[in-house]
Design a protein around this motif. Sequence first.
Motif, short mmCIF file in Angstrom:
data_model
loop_
_atom_site.label_atom_id
_atom_site.label_comp_id
_atom_site.label_asym_id
_atom_site.label_seq_id
_atom_site.Cartn_x
_atom_site.Cartn_y
_atom_site.Cartn_z
N THR A 76 0.69 -1.08 0.05
CA THR A 76 0.11 -0.04 0.09
C THR A 76 0.83 1.44 -0.07
N SER A 77 2.05 1.28 0.08
CA SER A 77 3.10 2.35 0.19
C SER A 77 3.47 2.86 -0.95
N SER A 78 3.11 2.24 -2.13
CA SER A 78 3.74 2.87 -3.35
C SER A 78 2.72 4.00 -3.90
N ILE A 79 3.58 4.79 -4.51
CA ILE A 79 2.85 5.95 -5.39
C ILE A 79 2.51 5.60 -6.77
N PHE A 80 1.08 5.26 -7.22
CA PHE A 80 0.73 5.11 -8.22
C PHE A 80 0.77 5.96 -9.27
N PRO A 81 1.54 5.78 -10.64
CA PRO A 81 1.39 6.43 -11.86
C PRO A 81 -0.02 6.99 -11.98
N ALA A 82 -0.18 8.35 -12.56
CA ALA A 82 -1.42 8.88 -13.00
C ALA A 82 -2.10 7.86 -13.93
N GLY A 83 -3.45 7.71 -14.08
CA GLY A 83 -3.98 6.97 -14.99
C GLY A 83 -4.28 5.18 -14.51
N GLU A 84 -3.41 4.90 -13.41
CA GLU A 84 -3.67 3.80 -13.06
C GLU A 84 -4.70 3.53 -11.79
N ASP A 85 -5.17 4.64 -11.54
CA ASP A 85 -6.38 4.41 -10.53
C ASP A 85 -7.70 3.79 -10.93
N VAL A 86 -7.39 2.61 -11.64
CA VAL A 86 -8.61 1.70 -12.20
C VAL A 86 -8.39 0.46 -11.84
N ILE A 87 -9.47 -0.43 -12.18
CA ILE A 87 -9.19 -1.92 -11.90
C ILE A 87 -8.51 -2.53 -12.96
N GLN A 88 -7.25 -3.23 -12.83
CA GLN A 88 -6.61 -3.60 -13.97
C GLN A 88 -7.15 -5.14 -14.20
N ASP A 89 -7.48 -5.62 -15.38
CA ASP A 89 -8.02 -6.97 -15.65
C ASP A 89 -8.95 -6.97 -14.53
N GLU A 90 -10.29 -6.60 -14.92
CA GLU A 90 -11.25 -6.74 -13.80
C GLU A 90 -11.80 -7.94 -13.47
N GLU A 91 -11.99 -8.74 -14.39
CA GLU A 91 -12.49 -10.21 -14.15
C GLU A 91 -11.38 -10.89 -13.25
N ALA A 92 -10.21 -10.94 -13.82
CA ALA A 92 -9.08 -11.73 -12.94
C ALA A 92 -8.94 -11.17 -11.31
N PHE A 93 -9.26 -9.81 -11.36
CA PHE A 93 -9.27 -8.99 -9.94
C PHE A 93 -10.47 -9.58 -9.10
N ASN A 94 -11.42 -9.37 -9.74
CA ASN A 94 -12.70 -9.80 -8.97
C ASN A 94 -12.98 -11.33 -8.77
N GLU A 95 -12.23 -12.06 -9.50
CA GLU A 95 -12.18 -13.68 -9.22
C GLU A 95 -10.89 -13.88 -7.95
N ALA A 96 -9.99 -13.10 -7.91
CA ALA A 96 -9.05 -13.14 -6.86
C ALA A 96 -9.45 -12.80 -5.62
N VAL A 97 -10.62 -11.53 -5.56
CA VAL A 97 -10.92 -10.93 -4.44
C VAL A 97 -12.06 -11.99 -3.86
N SER A 98 -12.97 -12.40 -4.87
CA SER A 98 -13.76 -13.41 -4.23
C SER A 98 -13.20 -14.80 -3.61
N SER A 99 -12.35 -15.51 -4.33
CA SER A 99 -11.73 -16.46 -3.58
C SER A 99 -10.96 -16.01 -2.18
N ALA A 100 -10.19 -14.89 -2.24
CA ALA A 100 -9.53 -14.56 -1.08
C ALA A 100 -10.47 -14.33 0.27
N ILE A 101 -11.61 -13.39 -0.11
CA ILE A 101 -12.72 -13.25 0.90
C ILE A 101 -13.14 -14.65 1.29
N ASP A 102 -13.48 -15.58 0.61
CA ASP A 102 -13.77 -16.79 1.01
C ASP A 102 -12.81 -17.64 1.81
N GLU A 103 -11.78 -17.51 1.38
CA GLU A 103 -10.70 -18.50 2.10
C GLU A 103 -10.57 -17.66 3.52
N ILE A 104 -10.50 -16.36 3.76
CA ILE A 104 -10.41 -15.68 4.91
C ILE A 104 -11.65 -15.93 5.98
N LEU A 105 -12.78 -16.00 5.29
CA LEU A 105 -14.02 -15.92 6.25
C LEU A 105 -14.32 -17.38 6.55
#
Length: 297
Positions: A193-222
């Motif tokens: 979280t400490s890195s400074i992101f270049p302008a234009g990168e404040d969007v979800i990259q590869d949304e499908e892969a990202f959402n899949e990773a988020v869903s599986s990570a949340i399921d695992e943690i909970l």
Amino acid sequence: MDRYAIFVDAGYFFAAGAQAAFKQYVSRRQVVLKSSPAAMIADLCSKAGRVVDNLPLLRTYWYDATPSSRLTMEQSALAMLPGVKLRIGVLNNIGKQKGVDSLIVTDIIDLSRNRAIADAVLMTGDEDLRIAVQVAQSFGVRVHLLGCGDLSRNMSEYLQMEADSVTSLEDRWFASHLEISNDMPYGAQSMYTSSIFPAGEDVIQDEEAFNEAVSSAIDEILASASYEQIQQLNQHFAYQTFVPTEYDRRLVGTISARLNSRKLNPEEMRSLRTQFMQTVKARSSKWMGSDEENNLA
């Protein structure tokens, strides 16, 4: 005023308490409460009350530190308890508390000067707090030290000399309230979280892969969380809009690893935290609904 207050240095509580409970050094970052914060505080107040002949309790002051602006789940739960005042300092880059001693000194002296308390029960081993003991006593307040384990090793001799009484909680008391956690340590989330992101990168990259990773990570943690932990999280989100530190670091670390260890940008961070909160609320509601159905049956 014939009442007392409890002052707990959480750094001392967890470090010295862990040595008492587990008979070995355990990093503060790995020690967590086994019981609920409410149960631990109630038990602590019971022990402290005996030291002061069961005077009425004004409140319990809990002094801790956090590696970021986000509280941990434990800290958030403690802050919401009736009769508990959470005071927060900071952790430096090597995990040492900063600013906590001054908070303790200020509170003890102010309450003593204003005659808000007759007795103070102080859980710490730090010699730097001698001044607080001395000033409080000059206002007629009796100061009692409540220690952990072997006081010859984890409580300043000079601090003990200043106190009106010195008592040590039993090793088994800490064993009943503390356990060792193998979660990612404090500060680990900063690598993501400490890195400074270049302008234009404040969007979800590869949304499908990202959402899949988020869903599986949340399921695992909970999946590893108990019913009580889910309900505690849900209660936290009823009053707070941030993910507690210990869950946040696991979320960010797990998702980043599943995305080939790439850093997450601000929009992705916002999205994963929102999804986590929504999932917790949904699961809590589902479980509560199931409980109601079972009770009706």
